[in-house]
Every structure is written in C-alpha cells, then in structure tokens.
Design a protein around this motif. Sequence first.
Motif, PDB file in Angstrom:
ATOM      1  N   LEU A 273       3.266  -3.656 -11.065  1.00  0.00           N
ATOM      2  CA  LEU A 273       4.009  -2.353 -11.510  1.00  0.00           C
ATOM      3  C   LEU A 273       3.501  -1.748 -12.609  1.00  0.00           C
ATOM      4  N   ALA A 274       3.058  -2.402 -13.715  1.00  0.00           N
ATOM      5  CA  ALA A 274       2.561  -1.842 -14.687  1.00  0.00           C
ATOM      6  C   ALA A 274       1.046  -1.298 -14.247  1.00  0.00           C
ATOM      7  N   LEU A 275       0.375  -2.047 -13.510  1.00  0.00           N
ATOM      8  CA  LEU A 275      -1.133  -1.529 -13.064  1.00  0.00           C
ATOM      9  C   LEU A 275      -0.789  -0.329 -12.307  1.00  0.00           C
ATOM     10  N   PHE A 276      -0.081  -0.293 -11.109  1.00  0.00           N
ATOM     11  CA  PHE A 276      -0.083   0.782 -10.447  1.00  0.00           C
ATOM     12  C   PHE A 276       0.553   2.026 -11.109  1.00  0.00           C
TER      13      PHE A 276
ATOM     14  N   GLY B  72       4.157   3.050  -8.403  1.00  0.00           N
ATOM     15  CA  GLY B  72       4.585   1.679  -8.720  1.00  0.00           C
ATOM     16  C   GLY B  72       5.955   1.541  -7.648  1.00  0.00           C
ATOM     17  N   ILE B  73       7.020   2.163  -7.509  1.00  0.00           N
ATOM     18  CA  ILE B  73       8.097   1.753  -6.866  1.00  0.00           C
ATOM     19  C   ILE B  73       8.052   2.082  -5.513  1.00  0.00           C
TER      20      ILE B  73
ATOM     21  N   LEU C 101       0.579  -1.294   0.151  1.00  0.00           N
ATOM     22  CA  LEU C 101      -0.061  -0.012   0.041  1.00  0.00           C
ATOM     23  C   LEU C 101       0.641   1.316  -0.196  1.00  0.00           C
ATOM     24  N   GLY C 102       2.042   1.050   0.537  1.00  0.00           N
ATOM     25  CA  GLY C 102       3.047   2.255   0.541  1.00  0.00           C
ATOM     26  C   GLY C 102       3.133   3.308  -0.495  1.00  0.00           C
ATOM     27  N   GLY C 103       3.216   2.728  -1.831  1.00  0.00           N
ATOM     28  CA  GLY C 103       3.232   3.701  -3.034  1.00  0.00           C
ATOM     29  C   GLY C 103       1.947   4.185  -3.140  1.00  0.00           C
ATOM     30  N   GLY C 104       0.752   4.138  -2.981  1.00  0.00           N
ATOM     31  CA  GLY C 104      -0.377   4.748  -3.156  1.00  0.00           C
ATOM     32  C   GLY C 104      -0.426   5.495  -2.034  1.00  0.00           C
ATOM     33  N   PHE C 105       0.051   5.470  -0.805  1.00  0.00           N
ATOM     34  CA  PHE C 105      -0.036   6.312   0.365  1.00  0.00           C
ATOM     35  C   PHE C 105       0.800   7.473  -0.151  1.00  0.00           C
TER      36      PHE C 105
END
Lengths: 211, 211, 211
Positions: free
Chosen positions: A104-107, A133-134, A48-52
């Motif tokens: 990765l591609a989705l995020f 993604g990262i 969840l961290g990338g989205g956060f």
Amino acid sequence: MPPNELAATLVVLDLAGIFVFAVTGALVAVRKQLDIFGALVLGGVTGLGGGFIRDVLIGATPPAALADWRYLLVPVGAGLLTFAFHPTIGRLERVFTLFDAFGLALFCVTGALKAVDHGLGPLPAALLGMVTGIGGGILRDLLTARVPVIFEGALYATPALAGAAVAVLLDRTDLPLVLVAAAGFSTCLGWRLLALVRGWRAPLPKGPANV
Amino acid sequence: MPPNELAATLVVLDLAGIFVFAVTGALVAVRKQLDIFGALVLGGVTGLGGGFIRDVLIGATPPAALADWRYLLVPVGAGLLTFAFHPTIGRLERVFTLFDAFGLALFCVTGALKAVDHGLGPLPAALLGMVTGIGGGILRDLLTARVPVIFEGALYATPALAGAAVAVLLDRTDLPLVLVAAAGFSTCLGWRLLALVRGWRAPLPKGPANV
Amino acid sequence: MPPNELAATLVVLDLAGIFVFAVTGALVAVRKQLDIFGALVLGGVTGLGGGFIRDVLIGATPPAALADWRYLLVPVGAGLLTFAFHPTIGRLERVFTLFDAFGLALFCVTGALKAVDHGLGPLPAALLGMVTGIGGGILRDLLTARVPVIFEGALYATPALAGAAVAVLLDRTDLPLVLVAAAGFSTCLGWRLLALVRGWRAPLPKGPANV
C-alpha cells in the motif's frame, strides 16, 4: 544510489507489492470456493487493478503492466502458489497484513508521482495515488459481490491518501526524488502499522441509520 | 474469399456473437425480476462490455461499438425479444449455450488481433483477447450482485485464453489472416464444446477453506 | 445571458448536481454502517462516477473533474455533511429525490453535448448522456453489493435518455445552445417528476421467471 540501481530497486519493490496484493486476492477466491481460474483472475485484478484504474483515468493507456510481461507473470505465480498452498498461506495471514501495508505504501507513492508526471494537479494526484493503493482491493471485493472491506472501519485508505499527499507536496520542493518517495512511503507505512498495532478504527456513523 | 466478403462475414459473425451474449444478459435480468430497462442495459453490457474493457485498456477510445449504430441496435433488439418471449427463450437455454460458445470463440480471436494491431506484445494481447470474450459476462454478473459464474468451475475462460493465444502466435507467421483467425476460433470453440459435452470442470481448491 | 454568465451558471448547476448525487451516495454508506471514509468514497463515486465513465469511454482523459479542485471538494463536503447529520438528511429524502431529478436532467444534457463535441454520432451521444446521468448511481450500488435500484421499476434512465436525445437532435439545428440545453433539461425533468408524482413504473417481465 545511482539512478539505475534506484530504478531496479523500484521495480523489485513494485513486483513485491503486486505479489502480496495478488495473494490476498487469490485467498479470497479460495475462501469463496472459486476454481483455479477464479484465483488467478482475482489475484491479477487485486495486484494490478489499482494501477489499471489510475492509468485509464490519466489516459496512460495501455497500462504499463500490459507492456511488461513480468508484471503479468508475478500475479499468475502468486495465484498458483496460493491455490496450491492456501492452508499454509492462510495461517500466515497476519504476516501478509504486514507485507500488504508495504505494498500500500509503495503504490500510493508511485501512483501519485505518476499522476504528477502526467500533469495532474496536487489534489487529484494525491487522490489517484490513494486509488492506486486501494483500487485493486476494491475490485477484488466487487468481483466477489461483497462490500469493500476497507469501508468497514479499517484505517487503510487514509494512510494511503496521507502518503500520496506527502509525496505530491514534497515533489514540489527541491528534494531529490528518493527522499520524496521515502517520506511518502514512511508516512503511509507508519500510519497503517500504528493503526494495525493500536487497533485504531475509522469513525462509524452515529445515531439511527434507518431514518 | 475476397477481402470485402471476409470483412462483411466478420461483421455478421460479430453481430451474431453480440446478439447471443445480449440474450444471456437479458435472461439474467428477467430472472432477477428487473424491469424492461434493466433487461436492455444488462443485454447491452453483456454484449458489448468485453469489447469496451479491451478498447479502454488499449486506448482505442471511443470504442468501435459507439461509432457504428448496428452494434448498439443489436443488443437492444436482443433485450426486447428476451423481455417479451423469455419463457420460450429460457427453454432454449441449452441451444444458447452452444451459440454462446461461438460468440466466445469469435470475440477472443478478434479481441486478441485488435490488441496486436495496437502494438501490444503477445502475452498481453492474448490476455486482452480473453478479456474481450469473458468481460461482458463478468460485468453482467457484477451488475446483478453475484460472483461471476465463470469462476465457479465452468471451463470458459481457459478456452478463450487458448484461442486468443493461438491466434496471436500464428499471427507472427506468414499465414493468411483468415487461417490465423480460423485456427484460434476452432481452438476455443472445440475446447469449450468438449468441456460442455464431457462435463469437464476446472479444479476447485482442496482442503479446508476457512483456515 | 452573456456567455460568461451562462458558463458560470452551468458550473454552479453542475456542482449542485454533484452535491445532490454525492449526498445520496453517502446516505447509502451510512445505512450500510460503513465508516466515514466509505461515506466519502461513495459520495465521490456517486457524484462524479457518471462523468468519469463518459470521459473514459470518449477518450477525454483525465476527466474534467480531476482538473478542477471544486469538483473534488464538493463531494467531500457532501459526504462529511451527510455523515454528521444523516438523521436530518435522511428525513429530507423526499426533497432530495426532487433535487436528484434536477441533477439527472442536467447531467444527461451536459453529458450528451460533451459526447457530440468529441465527434460521436447522435445515437451513442444520447446513450452517453444517459450514462452520465445514471452511471454514478450504478457505481454506488455496485460498491455496496446490491442490484442497481434503477433497474427495479423506477422510471429513471428513460427520462435521462429522452432528455439526452432531445438535446442531441436539437443541437443539429440552428437553435442557440442555451435553448437546446433547456429543451433537453425540461424533457428529462418533466418526465422524471411526472413519473414520481403519478407513480409510473417501468414494465416488469411477465410470466414465470424461472423457466
């Protein structure tokens, strides 16, 4: 695809991406001999961290994952499964590397389009797609006190940036959203898989480093 | 207790919790031979970091501690005292472990109830209560480049999550707020102290880790 | 100076500060043998990170740098140049230490005044000015898994805090903004350069550390 089906498909894909990312985080915890709680936290942070980070930077707080319990239970499940069955899951790591490329591609695409939705320009939106993604993997490595692995030559962030950029640019055309997303997704996934298969590496610095 | 006294008591308890957390941060700085400024920063980050993470994630910015100078001076005082008297304070570490449990129990409850106040659901509110309790210690360990100690078997985050969950659930009943807070506080404190006294440990991964 | 010229001058100075900070980040990446992407990320994080932390804490999201492509391209340029010419740039490190002091002095003042603009009190505004100056370097060290160098005796954060405090206090008088900023800037820069020239160090803890 009718809009409802598309939205449901996106949620399923999103949860699948979070699951795979969370497994990679929990695997790192197990290998560092952390306890079950460490596996759950590292799983959650990686998934969840990338989205956060993206949501905090664009001011979309509280992050979407905190408003939907499914987004919280998926990494918990991934962490518990990994903790219990880590020898098996560890052997499947090459399979997970493939799944991870899907995540990765989705995020990178969903992250970039969310940033556009919040009024950001094309360049920062593409960057935030890459961060989505990262970011989880970087937080995972921070929490286990190691230099982020994606800085050590693996072509990982570049495909994410490319996929995000394609999505952001096509989003300014009249193309339907599903095609925009598909184009960004394919760009990132194709590049990442090619890099894996061909063993492409990012350039390392030349010459003496300790000048 | 009349409401004003209750509020004043809560502020005093809150400041006490911040003080104890800040001492643990400054002790780590001294042991790493960091300078006085490092002791102040690590003290401040450990004392206030959990609340900062919570406030940033729920969008309650600027964080409350930035609007009240007492919340800034307490960690400064804790850092200076620890820097000056660290051999004495280091010997009292077992006492501080007890105080630290009080701080944890307090923060998990206040953090969870603040998240509920900002409209979050029960599951994310309980998680944010836990984050309020453990976030400062995690940031402290990040800043000193070590894997967070709470991932290495100590039962620390689980009591915080339990206390936060009890507070969140009872808050949905008609119980007065002081009882809700007391029940959450006691759950976390009792569990944490039992774990300390009995030497309970969280499960570590079984089997070969390097598969 | 007419207001437009002042604003343009400030942007140029700001970009110069970001450039210098980004070079220090990319140099660390090269010395850790990270790939070109690591150099770009570490450059960007070091150049922009302090401002990002400040903007997230005061709720000024999305951060200003995400709304202005110049702020994104400058660290990219700094990262690429450092990656390509790191032996030369590494030899110039002493020159960069001087430039870095300019960046620090600039960031602590602009950061503090922005926090005042967002309604924060003098003490938190001065702290956020300091955070704007030192935050990027701390994130750079976090991402390379080392204890932040500024905690190891260099007088770096104290001048930033002093410069920010001077700017915040004078801002409450009738002095024109340009003088307020100049006084804060000179305080930080003068102190930092004196510390460099004279070899001043912050106090380290005394006595046995492992009690």
